[in-house]
Design a protein around this motif. Structure first.
Motif, PDB file in Angstrom:
ATOM      1  N   ARG A  17       0.824  -1.210   0.000  1.00  0.00           N
ATOM      2  CA  ARG A  17       0.000   0.000   0.000  1.00  0.00           C
ATOM      3  C   ARG A  17       0.862   1.266   0.000  1.00  0.00           C
ATOM      4  NH1 ARG A  17      -5.290   0.545   0.909  1.00  0.00           N
ATOM      5  NH2 ARG A  17      -5.432  -1.622   1.639  1.00  0.00           N
ATOM      6  N   ASP A  60       1.116  -7.527   8.743  1.00  0.00           N
ATOM      7  CA  ASP A  60      -0.148  -6.789   8.791  1.00  0.00           C
ATOM      8  C   ASP A  60      -0.724  -6.656   7.380  1.00  0.00           C
ATOM      9  OD1 ASP A  60      -2.272  -5.100   9.173  1.00  0.00           O
ATOM     10  OD2 ASP A  60      -1.077  -3.414   9.945  1.00  0.00           O
ATOM     11  N   THR A 115      -3.177  -5.108   6.268  1.00  0.00           N
ATOM     12  CA  THR A 115      -3.661  -3.783   5.868  1.00  0.00           C
ATOM     13  C   THR A 115      -2.573  -2.998   5.137  1.00  0.00           C
ATOM     14  OG1 THR A 115      -3.044  -2.748   7.976  1.00  0.00           O
ATOM     15  CG2 THR A 115      -5.256  -3.721   7.815  1.00  0.00           C
ATOM     16  N   GLU A 144      -2.414  -3.852  -0.733  1.00  0.00           N
ATOM     17  CA  GLU A 144      -3.550  -3.288  -1.459  1.00  0.00           C
ATOM     18  C   GLU A 144      -3.833  -4.121  -2.703  1.00  0.00           C
ATOM     19  OE1 GLU A 144      -4.849   0.822  -3.836  1.00  0.00           O
ATOM     20  OE2 GLU A 144      -3.061   0.781  -2.564  1.00  0.00           O
TER      21      GLU A 144
END
Length: 245
Positions: free
Chosen positions: A112, A188, A190, A193
């Motif tokens: 990301r 992690d 998150t 993407e």
């Protein structure tokens, strides 16, 4: 009449002898196939074990390898069962196909934080380095679509690490595989993407025998798999193989 009975008995003895040949089962650890406390499990493994047991093929051993090694064994040795392998036109003659265990949708993922990586279509994506496993469906698919900046790994874990270490810029994975690798490598999720603009690649995932495996073994295994399908056993297992984190 006696000659016919002897023929039936002889054929039965031959079939029993063929099925007594040990089978080497090869696969790779993934969200479909798990390794816990030294035991290989997971829903896909359950389907394979139930199928072989129903077929009367009890002399088998399941081995975990990086995908490239598993694929190499299955394409070069007799009496090998591989799972889960994508069925494609290019592979049709390379294996003796038993049955469809699952379907998978592969999406491109990036870190990301890498806001400079923003492909809007497949043409855009060709400029980036992409991590794939050697002889995996995604490797062959991208080669077929003229991707040249492919970085090969032996297995899923190595390929995923290359993305995390920025040795590649994109990797195609299923959502559930990403979640599995994040958990396995304590990363992690998150921080990753999914690139929606590139859509997805889809594959049908099978269990299949090496092409030099005896036809009697293959047919008996196919029959067992079809019986389990009709009984709903395979579809119940598939509920845990959906592409969901």
């Amino acid at each position: 009449m006696k000659a016919r009975k002897w023929m039936v008995l002889l054929l039965g003895m031959v079939t029993a002898q063929v099925m007594a040949e040990p089978i080497q089962v090869v696969t790779e650890e993934s969200q479909f196939i798990t390794l816990r406390n030294g035991r290989i499990g997971g829903a896909a493994t359950e389907v394979v074990e139930l199928t072989l047991n129903r077929a009367g093929q009890t002399d088998y051993k399941i081995n975990l390898y990086p995908w490239a090694r598993a694929y190499d064994i299955a394409t070069n040795q007799p009496n090998v069962l591989i799972y889960l392998v994508a069925r494609t036109p290019e592979r049709e003659a390379l294996f003796k196909w038993v049955g469809r265990v699952a379907a998978a949708q592969y999406y491109f993922y990036k870190l990301r934080a890498r806001t400079d990586i923003n492909p809007q279509n497949l043409d855009d994506a060709r400029q980036y380095s992409i991590g794939v496993m050697r002889n995996d469906f995604r490797h062959h698919y991208l080669l077929h679509h003229d991707f040249s900046r492919l970085v090969l790994s032996a297995g899923i874990e190595e390929n995923f690490q290359k993305l995390l270490n920025e040795k590649v810029q994109l990797i195609p994975m299923t959502d559930s595989s990403v979640a599995h690798e994040c958990a396995r490598q304590q990363f992690d999720c998150t921080k990753l993407e999914r690139i929606e603009a590139l859509g997805f690649m889809e594959a049908e995932l099978y269990m299949a025998y090496s092409v030099s495996t005896d036809d009697a073994v293959v047919e008996k295994t196919r029959t067992a798999f079809k019986q389990l399908e009709q009984e709903g056993t395979v579809s119940r297992a598939l509920l845990t193989l959906q592409n969901k984190p």
